[in-house]
Design a protein around this motif. Structure first.
Motif, short mmCIF file in Angstrom:
data_model
loop_
_atom_site.label_atom_id
_atom_site.label_comp_id
_atom_site.label_asym_id
_atom_site.label_seq_id
_atom_site.Cartn_x
_atom_site.Cartn_y
_atom_site.Cartn_z
N LEU A 211 0.82 -1.22 0.00
CA LEU A 211 0.00 0.00 0.00
C LEU A 211 0.85 1.27 0.00
CD1 LEU A 211 -2.92 -0.94 2.44
CD2 LEU A 211 -2.95 -0.79 -0.05
N GLY A 212 2.06 1.20 0.57
CA GLY A 212 2.93 2.38 0.59
C GLY A 212 3.20 2.93 -0.80
N PRO A 213 3.65 2.10 -1.75
CA PRO A 213 3.86 2.58 -3.11
C PRO A 213 2.59 3.09 -3.79
CG PRO A 213 5.09 0.57 -2.77
CD PRO A 213 4.23 0.75 -1.55
N VAL A 214 1.45 2.49 -3.46
CA VAL A 214 0.18 2.96 -4.04
C VAL A 214 -0.13 4.37 -3.53
CG1 VAL A 214 -2.30 2.54 -4.23
CG2 VAL A 214 -0.70 0.62 -4.28
N VAL A 215 0.07 4.59 -2.25
CA VAL A 215 -0.11 5.94 -1.68
C VAL A 215 0.84 6.93 -2.35
CG1 VAL A 215 0.18 7.35 0.40
CG2 VAL A 215 -0.96 5.12 0.55
N GLN A 216 2.09 6.53 -2.51
CA GLN A 216 3.10 7.38 -3.16
C GLN A 216 2.69 7.75 -4.58
OE1 GLN A 216 5.98 8.67 -2.07
NE2 GLN A 216 7.44 8.76 -3.76
N ASN A 217 2.13 6.79 -5.30
CA ASN A 217 1.73 7.05 -6.68
C ASN A 217 0.57 8.03 -6.75
OD1 ASN A 217 1.89 6.37 -9.62
ND2 ASN A 217 -0.17 5.59 -9.24
N TYR A 218 -0.40 7.87 -5.88
CA TYR A 218 -1.51 8.82 -5.84
C TYR A 218 -1.03 10.22 -5.50
CZ TYR A 218 -5.59 5.75 -6.31
OH TYR A 218 -6.56 4.91 -6.80
N ALA A 219 -0.10 10.32 -4.54
CA ALA A 219 0.33 11.63 -4.06
C ALA A 219 1.30 12.32 -4.99
CB ALA A 219 0.97 11.47 -2.67
N PHE A 220 2.26 11.57 -5.58
CA PHE A 220 3.33 12.20 -6.34
C PHE A 220 3.59 11.59 -7.71
CE2 PHE A 220 4.45 12.58 -1.76
CZ PHE A 220 4.18 13.94 -1.64
N GLY A 221 2.76 10.63 -8.12
CA GLY A 221 2.87 10.09 -9.47
C GLY A 221 3.95 9.06 -9.67
N GLU A 222 4.55 8.56 -8.59
CA GLU A 222 5.58 7.52 -8.68
C GLU A 222 5.28 6.44 -7.65
OE1 GLU A 222 8.02 7.36 -10.82
OE2 GLU A 222 7.95 9.35 -11.71
N PHE A 223 5.41 5.16 -8.06
CA PHE A 223 5.16 4.07 -7.12
C PHE A 223 6.31 3.90 -6.13
CE2 PHE A 223 2.06 2.70 -10.32
CZ PHE A 223 0.99 2.35 -9.50
N TRP A 224 7.53 4.00 -6.62
CA TRP A 224 8.69 3.75 -5.75
C TRP A 224 9.80 4.70 -6.13
CZ3 TRP A 224 9.35 1.09 -1.35
CH2 TRP A 224 10.65 0.86 -0.92
N THR A 225 10.30 5.47 -5.16
CA THR A 225 11.39 6.40 -5.41
C THR A 225 12.57 6.15 -4.47
OG1 THR A 225 10.26 8.02 -3.98
CG2 THR A 225 9.92 8.22 -6.35
N GLY A 226 12.60 4.94 -3.92
CA GLY A 226 13.74 4.54 -3.10
C GLY A 226 14.73 3.74 -3.92
N ILE A 227 15.68 3.10 -3.24
CA ILE A 227 16.69 2.26 -3.90
C ILE A 227 15.98 1.16 -4.69
CG2 ILE A 227 18.55 0.62 -3.46
CD1 ILE A 227 19.31 2.28 -1.01
N PRO A 228 16.36 0.88 -5.93
CA PRO A 228 17.52 1.39 -6.67
C PRO A 228 17.21 2.57 -7.58
CG PRO A 228 16.60 -0.44 -7.87
CD PRO A 228 15.73 -0.26 -6.66
N PHE A 229 16.00 3.14 -7.47
CA PHE A 229 15.60 4.20 -8.40
C PHE A 229 15.82 5.61 -7.84
CE2 PHE A 229 12.72 0.54 -9.14
CZ PHE A 229 13.23 0.16 -10.37
N GLY A 230 16.02 5.73 -6.56
CA GLY A 230 16.18 7.06 -5.97
C GLY A 230 16.52 6.96 -4.50
N TRP A 231 16.50 8.12 -3.84
CA TRP A 231 16.93 8.19 -2.44
C TRP A 231 15.85 8.74 -1.53
CZ3 TRP A 231 21.14 5.53 -1.45
CH2 TRP A 231 22.05 5.32 -2.48
N ASP A 232 14.60 8.51 -1.89
CA ASP A 232 13.50 8.97 -1.05
C ASP A 232 13.60 8.30 0.32
OD1 ASP A 232 10.56 10.26 -1.17
OD2 ASP A 232 10.50 8.41 0.01
#
Length: 292
Positions: A204-225
């Motif tokens: 559910l965390g990535p789903v919330v992130q996608n609704y809020a900011f348009g990205e499912f996952w912005t942590g490792i390995p794709f980013g440093w959120d």
């Protein structure tokens, strides 16, 4: 029974304490301050997070209509010049939908200043100028308040996400305490922690992130959120704890995983989170500044 009651009580106390700390220190919760206007003290809560479907405005909960107020704002981390807007005293009805009808409940009074809406993850920084019969003063001019914009998250997604994460923290703390005193139930609550953390944080965390900011996952390995990465770190520690306790008793792994999740939970939510880079138009993330 008494030992189990004490462990449950400690787990609830620690979990509620961590949740309260996170709420009071998070960078998206309203900035609270007190100000004296014409000899009356007002407690202000200045907004630091705005949903895209909500009115893009800053409110001052001041009822003295003789006050004059102005907001200075600009896009965050840019060389823009500050723009200004006047606060205006307004009275807004607060409505609640009930059975497809809207009923008037109460009124919201105060000074409101509209500011330009930003894209999801966009930020504005602002400060306020107040003028009463004693003269003018500024609030937060030296350290401007930063407000971040986000998309709305449906309650049927957000509510279970919050509940899963809260009970994951509760069961994690309980499992850790049980592991310390070598209570036999520490394994059971460890498994429940991993299940709840998986549901709330990794699904559910990535789903919330996608609704809020348009990205499912912005942590490792794709980013440093930081929000994504701290959840990932806790998740990996709990996988290790459950695996290491499958065929033998190794409570030290459970205690360590519980400590990691407690530290993760105590980090203010959304710190070093998603942020729109106005120069590139891309959503960037913060960096991990905490070691576990």
């Amino acid at each position: 029974m008494m030992k189990k009651f004490i462990l449950w009580s400690l787990a609830i106390f620690i979990t509620l304490g961590a949740a309260y700390y996170q709420r009071k220190t998070g960078p998206t919760y309203p900035k609270q301050t007190e100000v004296t206007i014409n000899d009356t003290v007002y407690k202000l809560k200045l907004i630091r997070s705005i949903a895209l479907e909500d009115r893009s405005a800053v409110k001052l909960a001041i009822t003295d209509t003789a006050v004059k107020a102005k907001i200075y704002f600009k896009r965050f981390k840019t060389n823009d010049e500050y723009q200004t807007a006047d606060f205006r005293y307004q009275v807004h009805p607060v409505n609640s939908p009930i059975m497809n009808k809207v009923f008037h409940i109460t009124e919201e009074k105060g000074f409101f200043a509209d500011i330009p809406q930003q894209p999801a993850a966009g930020k504005l920084q602002y400060y306020v100028e107040l003028t009463d019969r004693n003269g003018s003063r500024t609030l937060f001019k030296e350290e401007p308040i930063v407000v971040r914009y986000k998309g709305g998250v449906p309650s049927f997604i957000l509510t279970p996400h919050i509940l899963f994460m809260f009970f994951a923290m509760l069961f994690s703390t309980l499992a850790g305490l049980m592991a310390i005193v070598k209570h036999p139930f520490y394994k059971k609550y460890g498994v429940w922690t991993l299940v709840l953390l998986t549901m709330g944080g990794m699904i559910l965390g990535p789903v919330v992130q996608n609704y809020a900011f348009g990205e499912f996952w912005t942590g490792i390995p794709f980013g440093w959120d930081l929000t994504d990465n701290k959840t990932l770190i806790a998740f990996l520690f709990w996988i290790l704890a459950v695996v290491m306790n499958r065929k033998s008793d190794r409570p030290v792994y459970t205690a360590a995983a519980a400590l990691v999740l407690l530290l993760v939970y105590s980090i203010p939510h959304s710190m070093f989170g998603s942020e729109l880079d106005y120069s590139s138009g891309e959503v960037t993330q913060g960096i991990i500044l905490f070691l576990f």
